[in-house]
Scaffold this motif. Sequence first.
Motif, short mmCIF file in Angstrom:
data_model
loop_
_atom_site.label_atom_id
_atom_site.label_comp_id
_atom_site.label_asym_id
_atom_site.label_seq_id
_atom_site.Cartn_x
_atom_site.Cartn_y
_atom_site.Cartn_z
N UNK A 62 44.82 78.27 69.18
CA UNK A 62 44.26 79.58 69.03
C UNK A 62 43.08 79.56 68.04
N UNK A 63 43.58 79.27 66.89
CA UNK A 63 42.59 79.29 65.71
C UNK A 63 41.25 78.70 65.90
N UNK A 64 41.33 77.77 67.02
CA UNK A 64 39.91 77.10 67.02
C UNK A 64 39.26 77.10 68.59
N UNK A 65 39.97 77.89 69.42
CA UNK A 65 39.57 78.21 70.83
C UNK A 65 38.09 79.04 70.63
N UNK A 66 37.17 78.47 71.38
CA UNK A 66 35.95 79.09 71.59
C UNK A 66 34.78 78.59 70.56
N UNK A 67 35.43 77.75 69.34
CA UNK A 67 34.72 77.19 68.56
C UNK A 67 34.72 75.56 68.60
N UNK A 68 35.71 75.01 69.03
CA UNK A 68 35.85 73.49 69.01
C UNK A 68 36.07 73.08 70.55
N UNK A 69 35.31 71.91 70.64
CA UNK A 69 35.43 71.37 72.24
C UNK A 69 36.15 69.82 72.07
N UNK A 70 36.95 69.89 72.75
CA UNK A 70 37.68 68.38 73.04
C UNK A 70 36.91 67.51 74.11
N UNK A 80 36.09 62.91 71.39
CA UNK A 80 35.13 63.50 70.46
C UNK A 80 35.97 64.92 70.28
N UNK A 81 35.71 65.33 69.27
CA UNK A 81 35.73 66.75 68.77
C UNK A 81 34.64 67.44 68.27
N UNK A 82 34.02 68.20 69.17
CA UNK A 82 32.75 68.86 68.67
C UNK A 82 33.23 70.36 67.93
N UNK A 83 32.84 70.55 66.48
CA UNK A 83 33.35 71.70 65.82
C UNK A 83 32.10 72.32 65.62
N UNK A 84 32.19 73.59 66.06
CA UNK A 84 30.92 74.44 65.68
C UNK A 84 31.71 75.91 64.86
N UNK A 85 30.57 76.41 64.17
CA UNK A 85 31.15 77.77 63.52
C UNK A 85 32.26 77.41 62.46
N UNK A 86 32.02 76.19 61.82
CA UNK A 86 33.26 75.78 60.82
C UNK A 86 33.50 76.95 59.96
N UNK A 87 34.82 76.96 59.51
CA UNK A 87 35.10 77.91 58.45
C UNK A 87 35.85 77.29 57.36
N UNK A 88 36.07 77.90 56.39
CA UNK A 88 36.84 77.03 55.04
C UNK A 88 38.25 76.71 55.45
N UNK A 89 38.79 77.65 56.47
CA UNK A 89 40.04 77.17 56.64
C UNK A 89 40.38 76.18 57.65
N UNK A 90 39.08 75.61 58.03
CA UNK A 90 39.22 74.65 58.92
C UNK A 90 39.16 72.98 57.93
N UNK A 91 39.24 73.43 56.76
CA UNK A 91 39.37 72.44 55.80
C UNK A 91 40.48 71.42 55.94
N UNK A 92 40.64 70.23 56.22
CA UNK A 92 41.79 69.33 56.50
C UNK A 92 41.37 67.92 56.75
N UNK A 93 42.50 67.04 56.82
CA UNK A 93 42.03 65.76 57.42
C UNK A 93 42.55 65.44 58.79
N UNK A 94 41.86 65.31 59.30
CA UNK A 94 41.65 65.35 60.88
C UNK A 94 42.12 64.02 61.53
N UNK A 95 43.05 63.91 62.48
CA UNK A 95 43.70 62.81 63.18
C UNK A 95 43.59 62.71 64.54
#
Length: 128
Positions: A62-70, A80-95
């Motif tokens: 839910x936290x990424x719905x509408x902003x991210x596209x796999x 791929x993971x297209x990440x738009x409208x990034x927010x500070x709370x998206x900060x992380x290591x992505x696997x």
Amino acid sequence: QVHLVDSGGGLVQAGASLRLSCAASGRTFSYFAMGWFRQAPGEEREFVAAISRSGSRTSYADSVKGRFTISRDNAKNTMYLQMNSLRPEDTAVYYCAADSTPRTVYTIVNSESEYDYWGQGTQVTVSS
């Protein structure tokens, strides 16, 4: 077996976009249901998005719905993971992760425990 290599992370400002890639080698890529997870400092790893073997079905947290596209390109053995409208709370290591259990081409896998191959992770940092 499959070997996964994540890439595409970086340091961006809030509102920016990034595209992560997960390159696979080894067994035929289309055999695997795939997913993206992330882990922020001091937090548990969490589900971000998943895609079926065929790429026809997707699922998002839910936290990424509408902003991210796999998405995936089975001919290029890449997800791929297209990440738009990034927010500070998206900060992380992505696997990225691959599930080798025999599935239909339409099945999506959201549970971390179902995945048995993992990339090394790519850092995404979003500044405010």
